[in-house]
Design an enzyme around this catalytic site. Sequence first.
Site, PDB file in Angstrom:
ATOM      1  N   ASP A  11      13.656  33.155  -2.888  1.00  0.00           N
ATOM      2  CA  ASP A  11      14.432  33.670  -1.760  1.00  0.00           C
ATOM      3  C   ASP A  11      14.880  35.084  -2.102  1.00  0.00           C
ATOM      4  OD1 ASP A  11      14.106  31.297  -0.515  1.00  0.00           O
ATOM      5  OD2 ASP A  11      16.179  30.621  -0.673  1.00  0.00           O
ATOM      6  N   ASP A 130      10.361  23.882  10.024  1.00  0.00           N
ATOM      7  CA  ASP A 130      11.592  23.298   9.481  1.00  0.00           C
ATOM      8  C   ASP A 130      11.978  22.144  10.399  1.00  0.00           C
ATOM      9  OD1 ASP A 130      11.520  25.395   7.712  1.00  0.00           O
ATOM     10  OD2 ASP A 130      13.120  26.536   8.675  1.00  0.00           O
TER      11      ASP A 130
END
Lengths: 265, 212
Positions: A11, A130
Amino acid sequence: MLKTRIIPCLDVADGRVVKGVNFVDLIDAGDPVESARAYDLAGADELCFLDIHATHENRGTMYDLATRTAEQCFMPLTIGGGVRTPDDVRDLLLAGADKVSFNSAAVADPDVIARSADRFGSQCIVCAIDAKTTEWDEDGTPVKWTIFTHGGRKAALDAEGNPIDAVEFAKLIERKGAGEILLTSMDRDGTRAGFNLAMTRTIADAVNIPVIASGGVGTLDHLVEGVTEGHASAVLAASIFHFGDYTIQEAKEYMAAKGIPMRLN
Amino acid sequence: MLTALVDYNSGNLHSAHKAFERMARERGAGTIVVTSEPDVVAKADRIVLPGDGAFPACKNHLFTYSGLFEAIEEAVVQKGRPFMGICIGMQMMASWGREYEDTTGFDWIPGEVVKITPSDPALKVPHMGWNDLVVDHPHPVLDGVDSGDHAYFVHSYHFKVTNPVHRLAHVDYAGDITAIVGRDNMIGCQFHPEKSQRAGLRIVSNFLGWVP
């Protein structure tokens, strides 16, 4: 024989790694390129950078990271986060990414996958999904998974205002030309409780493109289950590698010992 | 010495450029230039043709550059300069491509490019990821690369050669998938050597020193 891939995901925000990368030999653990190099040497099969802020002003930083990584790591690099248009894909590919991952832009307009795949080929178009379980049968078996955005807080809705079924959406973006699906279970992400196996298996079996399982890895057995029970072609993990719980090599050897074909050399 | 990496607006050249540049530097093999200019291709000592996407689209792109293919063909076929095709750049060496529509290739190596159809229907297409090479015929460009070494693939079509002598290596994906083709001064890799870490960089390096 084709090997199952292990993909560490970094990330990135403002050009820096957000979650810790705990390798002893890193000069600058916050530099994504340094971390990428360490993973390259450690035998990762691919790398994924996720731009978690992905504001327009930050794009230049991501291009620079892609370029610097591609100069040093001769392995596949996927970049996602804030990708909206085929031109975004082009800019990231030119900067040095090998694959580009769409997420919310594809939920809003699945045709963006088709327009991008037509232009650059399916091989470089990943669609991130997601989703979390929203229905169980009377035995408590999960039977329905719905797409969420905003870190799992908000259900995505279609044009008629209905929740979007993850399995149907996966089949749709396969038809649109996505080359791969990065499937994250929002109900497991960050829990270290293991992948959402029922969802992973249902989607992996419903499409003929590779599915990368993501979200919830806490142990090496979770990686194994993602493949044997989830039918995933690849497993993505962040924390267990970044915080030094396990090395890539340990994970590969463990999975190989469980009978999963892995690239060990 | 000059190696031309042909840019015809088909895919990501950055990593291929960096991989060739690095190996050229390591073995003192001259300069790598990314070019769309027929004149530059004509004077290059070696030519690399990459390509990502669909066969017909790649071929169309290539032929929008006036004189570019003619320059490649003259250098490779008439003058015998070492050539490497990568991915679709390799597939276009075939007689025919069968992706979407029937498209003629360069017809340098007899055969056709057909959809991958694993005998196990559970296997996914595209064939994506690391697979271990099985070397069919030793070749100077494969020096130091052995059966069992891994290469990175991402493709849905593959090159079925007419004459098995032209298939230098394959991989297993519930059936044989052609990994490397070659004849005379030409070689083609279905996988991405620039993404294949050790074995891939070795192949790039060998190519830069190859005297057919």
